[in-house]
Design an enzyme around this catalytic site. Sequence first.
Site, PDB file in Angstrom:
ATOM      1  N   ARG A  32       0.903  -1.218   0.027  1.00 29.90           N
ATOM      2  CA  ARG A  32      -0.059   0.054   0.005  1.00 29.90           C
ATOM      3  C   ARG A  32       0.882   1.466  -0.033  1.00 29.90           C
ATOM      4  O   ARG A  32       0.558   2.207  -0.760  1.00 29.90           O
ATOM      5  CB  ARG A  32      -0.906   0.178   1.137  1.00 29.90           C
ATOM      6  N   HIS A  84      -8.466  -3.741  -7.382  1.00 29.30           N
ATOM      7  CA  HIS A  84      -8.214  -3.162  -6.017  1.00 29.30           C
ATOM      8  C   HIS A  84      -9.486  -2.950  -5.219  1.00 29.30           C
ATOM      9  O   HIS A  84     -10.149  -2.132  -5.189  1.00 29.30           O
ATOM     10  CB  HIS A  84      -7.621  -1.766  -6.339  1.00 29.30           C
ATOM     11  N   TYR A 128     -18.022  13.051 -14.416  1.00 30.63           N
ATOM     12  CA  TYR A 128     -17.731  14.202 -15.242  1.00 30.63           C
ATOM     13  C   TYR A 128     -16.513  14.355 -15.780  1.00 30.63           C
ATOM     14  O   TYR A 128     -16.502  14.877 -17.082  1.00 30.63           O
ATOM     15  CB  TYR A 128     -17.965  15.438 -14.533  1.00 30.63           C
TER      16      TYR A 128
END
Length: 749
Positions: A32, A84, A128
């Site tokens: 990580r 993930h 968007y």
Amino acid sequence: MPEPTDRILDTNFADALSDRYLVYALSTITARSLPDVRDGLKPVHRRLLWAMRLLKMEPDGTVRNGTAFKKCARVVGDVMGKYHPHGDQSIYDAMVRLAQEFSLRYPLVDGQGNFGNIDGDNPAAMRYTEARLTAAAAELMDGLDEACVPFRDTYNGEEEEPEVFPALFPNLLANGAAGIAVGMACSIPPHNVAEIVDAAALLLHDAETPLDALLEKFTGPDFPTGGVVVESAASIRESYATGRGSFRLRAKWEVEDLGRGTWVIVVTEMPYQVIKGKLIEDIAALINDRKLPILADVRDESDAQIRLIIEPRSRNVEPAVLMESLFRLTDLETRFPLNLNVLDKNRRPGVMGLREVLGAYLDHQLDVLTKRTEFRLAKIDDRLEILAGLLKAYLNLDEVIRIIRYEDDPRAELIAAFELTERQAEAILNMRLRSLRKLEELEINKENKALTAEAKGLRALLASPAQQRERIGADLATLRARYGPETVLGKRRTQIADAPPVMLIPLEAMIDKEPLTVIVSAKGWVRAMKGHADLAGAEALKFKEGDGAAFAFHAQTTDRIVVAAANGRFYTLAADRLPGGRGFGEPLKLMIDLEGEIVRVFAHVPGSKLLLAANDGRGFIVAGDDLLAETRKGRQVMTPRAGSTLAIVRPLAAEADALALVGDNRKLLVIALADVPVMTRGQGVALQKYKDGGLADASAFVLAQGLSWTMGGAGTRTRTETDLAAWQGARGGAGRLPPQGFPRDNRFG
């Protein structure tokens, strides 16, 4: 089915907790928070780029072939669903950072839409925005189809993902990284690709290249927002040698002349990761709180380029002083840490120096080159096997046609007749009739010859480490050409400069200079009245019952007030922090750890000298700057002998050359001021000796002008004695009775 109670393990709680926490910690470190030294990526970034590659979001894609920009929500969904298993917002945040030109030196994602800005505004929602890969990301993944890196199953076993990228693009140093794991962290600034390549090329041809030679090419960080790194060469070298250190980064600025002697400062480049909107708020707060009086205004005139206007209070302000003040008080100067804590090829964390990082990068490139070469060689060998069978078929075309036409098992007959392999026989049987023309035979001969030559070259490459280094060097040269200093993306943005000399910021820059009248009572209560009031009127002020004025003097808000105690300890107060003139003021003991009686309170004059003397007649001269203390406890300057106390603190005029001393026994002694030593602390030397009593007063004066003292009575008349030969003597003498008319209180006034 076993009962739940059958699966209960009887174990020590501390051991169980330790084992589970260790697993969590290792997972955080290796999966990580820390980047891989080979490609400089954390798992989430690697999975994002891999998913975008599978979606064919190539940098040169067009709408026609379906590889243009795609919605970020689609990418995030693929990454979360396949690779993930974490929150979609954290994945999108990582993707946004890969697209921000002010966050990454070489963005790996080409964003379309609102991806945030340097003012700190948030990006638009993922539904968007759209994105595709950049050329740098494509270079990171170039070769993934050639079995040059290991793959592993995804978390649900349904897909595969690469453990690391081929990464010819040196992403770890080029874009840097930051992360916090359990018990360790990583912080790597971005650097210039051309400099990384130049340093790597040196190490490629000589593995023993010293660090100093590398640093001639590799000068330091190159932040996407520019700025100036002000760090000494020795400090930079130490940081890259050990993998730990920090870099002081300042905004880039210039003075813009407005005519008629007026000017403003224009900030054109910001320190890395400083939010411009927050910085402007902090500077405005300095103005509102009057913490920087020499600053008048700040405004933002930025468009595509940074243009931050800083306006001084007056034209007399020094630009360097104003900027130095802002560097100390705001994020116009920051310090970026270096902690090259990364995962090596065996997934083990550790701190590496610059040579180790570049060495690991080159080792990875050599490994990738070897595996790509072996993969290509295997493909060529497979093709050459097929071509060899086809050539046999063309040489015996009539017999091949006969076998195919009349034999019941043509494959077995072809293998037996021409000593073919199964694959060769299958290829002959799959030939189209149009392939039997003469031109096709010529093409096969041509291809066979070319592939044979290529295979020979590849085998030579695998057998020669020198050729491998040469090939890597050529690839690095091609990479440098794409990101060279003459290109828009490759041009160095951050300037490297020597550490600036320490500049003493005048106190006037931080505090409005205003007149004050400081009044200290006999019981140690202090107050500061605005303006320079009549000192004679201090007695008329109100004091607590039984108290009265002891010290009164004029000062400025920028002055430092010195308090001398009878035990020889000196304390320092800021004049602007003194309580106001209303009421009785405040006790000095609330502001400093005052012990003993107060001997004198005065405003510090930089560069001045003072006489310190104890009541037993010992003393010395001290520089006024040596009296200043930084803490409430003060500074021990004079150490009186047992039974004695500090009695005299007198400023010395620059032209004074004699010192007059008078004791309680009315004995006057005049000595040369040069005989009194200058010390920083101590007991001092004997100035005058007494049989009875001690030192009453002392006064420094110019011998040629005579010794003056105040006459008694209500007036302010003074008397001056110019003939002092009778009272002159050596330091430590007893003296003699003063001239007629000397004050009965044994004070010079």
